[in-house]
Design an enzyme around this catalytic site. Structure first.
Site, short mmCIF file in Angstrom:
data_model
loop_
_atom_site.label_atom_id
_atom_site.label_comp_id
_atom_site.label_asym_id
_atom_site.label_seq_id
_atom_site.Cartn_x
_atom_site.Cartn_y
_atom_site.Cartn_z
N ASP A 1 -23.71 3.37 -40.14
CA ASP A 1 -24.93 4.00 -40.62
C ASP A 1 -25.93 3.96 -39.47
O ASP A 1 -25.56 4.26 -38.33
CB ASP A 1 -25.44 3.31 -41.90
CG ASP A 1 -26.29 4.23 -42.76
OD1 ASP A 1 -25.98 5.43 -42.84
OD2 ASP A 1 -27.27 3.75 -43.34
N ASP B 1 -18.57 4.52 -39.48
CA ASP B 1 -19.72 4.23 -38.63
C ASP B 1 -20.51 3.08 -39.25
O ASP B 1 -20.24 2.63 -40.36
CB ASP B 1 -20.61 5.47 -38.50
CG ASP B 1 -21.08 5.97 -39.86
OD1 ASP B 1 -22.09 5.42 -40.37
OD2 ASP B 1 -20.46 6.89 -40.44
#
Length: 299
Positions: free
Chosen positions: A218, A216
Site C-alpha cells: 500500500d 505491494d
C-alpha cells in the site's frame, strides 16, 4: 429426510479469479457459456470444465482483459451465476496490498475476516418485499481455508492463515492517512473486491473463502515507493503462477463427496427470512428463486 450427517453433497467448485487470473490451469472439456441471471449479466461468460473428474466453473471477476473496475462489477449477478451453475464451493482469489510488515509482496493470506468500507454497490439479493438477515460473523468457510492452507504448505508458497481484509471502494489506491488508519484497526490486507462478494455468497448459501495475494505494501511503508500500477502488475504476474498451482491442487480435494458444511454455510438462510409469507412481493420472490429457492419453498 436425510440428516446432516448422512446427506451427501456432490461438490461443484467455483473459482473467481482476480487481477491476472483468467483461467484454470489443467481444465479439461472447456466451454465458455453465457449465464443470465435475474440481476443482469455477470462480468463475463463462465468457463465450465473438469479437473481430475471434478466439475469446475471459473469466472474472471473483472472480465477477460480486465475491462471492469471494482465499483462497476455486478456482484449480485456474479454470485447468482455461480449458484445457477450449481457451484457449492467458491475459491476467491484477490490481489491486495499489505498493511503489515510481515506480509510482504508475494505472500498469500487466507483471510478470515472483512471490514467492508465500500459504499457504491448493491450488497444483498433481498429487498423491500422479502427481507432477510444472514449472519456473516464468520464470513468465510473454514473447511475451504483448511484445504488452502494445506496446499500452500505443500507448494512451498509463503502464506499466513488468518487476517482481516479491509475492502475499500476504489478505484484509487489509499491515501497515507487512510492506510495508517486501517493499520491501526489491525487489518492485514487491503483490496477493492471481496465485499459484497462474500456477503452475497453467504446469502446464496455457497461455501466461500478468500485467498488474498499481496502485490505491494500500500503506501504506508517508508521503505517502499508509493503504489504504482507497474509495480503491482509485476508482482501480480508472479503471484498468478502460484495461484494457478494452488487452485489446481485444491480442486481435487474440495471435489470429494462430502456431507453438509460443518460451518453451516450451505444453510445460512434457514432462519434468516423475516418478512411474513403473506407480505412477500411475488416479483421479488421470482428473482430470489435462483439463490434462495430452498428456503422460500419451505417457509
Amino acid at each position: 429426510m436425510s440428516t446432516n450427517a448422512t446427506q451427501s453433497v456432490s461438490p461443484v467448485i467455483g473459482v473467481i479469479g482476480g487481477s491476472g487470473l483468467y483461467d484454470i490451469a489443467g481444465l479439461e472439456n472447456k466451454e465458455w457459456r453465457k449465464v443470465e441471471t435475474p440481476w443482469g449479466a455477470p462480468s463475463d461468460e463462465l468457463l465450465f470444465g473438469t479437473l481430475d473428474g471434478v466439475r469446475c466453473v471459473f469466472l474472471p471477476r473483472h472480465g477477460r482483459g480486465h475491462p471492469l473496475p471494482p465499483s462497476r462489477l455486478n456482484y449480485r449477478a456474479n454470485v447468482a451465476a455461480m449458484k445457477i451453475a450449481g457451484v457449492t464451493d467458491i475459491i476467491s482469489l484477490s490481489a491486495v496490498g499489505s498493511l503489515r510488515e510481515d506480509l510482504p509482496p508475494g505472500h498469500f493470506v487466507i483471510v478470515d475476516q472483512f471490514i467492508d468500507r465500500s459504499f457504491a454497490r448493491e450488497k444483498s439479493f433481498f429487498d423491500t418485499g422479502c427481507v432477510a438477515h444472514v449472519s456473516v460473523a464468520d464470513p468465510v468457510c473454514p473447511r475451504i481455508g483448511d484445504v488452502a492452507q494445506a496446499k500452500l504448505a505443500e507448494l512451498g508458497v509463503p502464506h499466513t492463515r488468518g487476517g482481516t481484509y479491509l475492502v475499500m471502494e476504489g478505484p484509487q489506491f489509499s491515501t497515507r492517512a487512510e492506510s495508517e488508519l486501517y493499520r491501526s484497526w489491525g487489518c492485514a490486507v487491503i483490496g477493492m473486491t471481496n465485499m459484497p462478494e462474500a456477503k452475497l455468497a453467504r446469502e446464496a448459501e455457497i461455501c466461500y473463502a478468500t485467498v488474498a495475494m499481496v502485490t505491494d505494501y500500500d503506501c504506508w511503508h517508508d521503505g517502499h515507493d508509493s503504489v504504482t500500477v507497474d509495480a503491482v502488475v509485476k508482482v501480480m504476474h508472479d503471484n498468478a503462477d502460484h495461484a494457478r498451482a494452488l487452485v489446481k491442487a485444491m480442486i481435487p480435494e474440495l471435489g470429494k463427496a462430502r456431507g453438509l458444511c460443518p460451518a453451516g454455510c450451505d444453510r445460512a438462510l434457514e432462519h434468516a427470512l423475516i418478512t411474513a409469507p403473506s407480505h412477500r412481493d411475488p416479483a421479488l420472490l421470482s428473482k430470489l428463486e435462483v439463490v434462495a429457492g430452498r428456503v422460500l419453498r419451505k417457509h
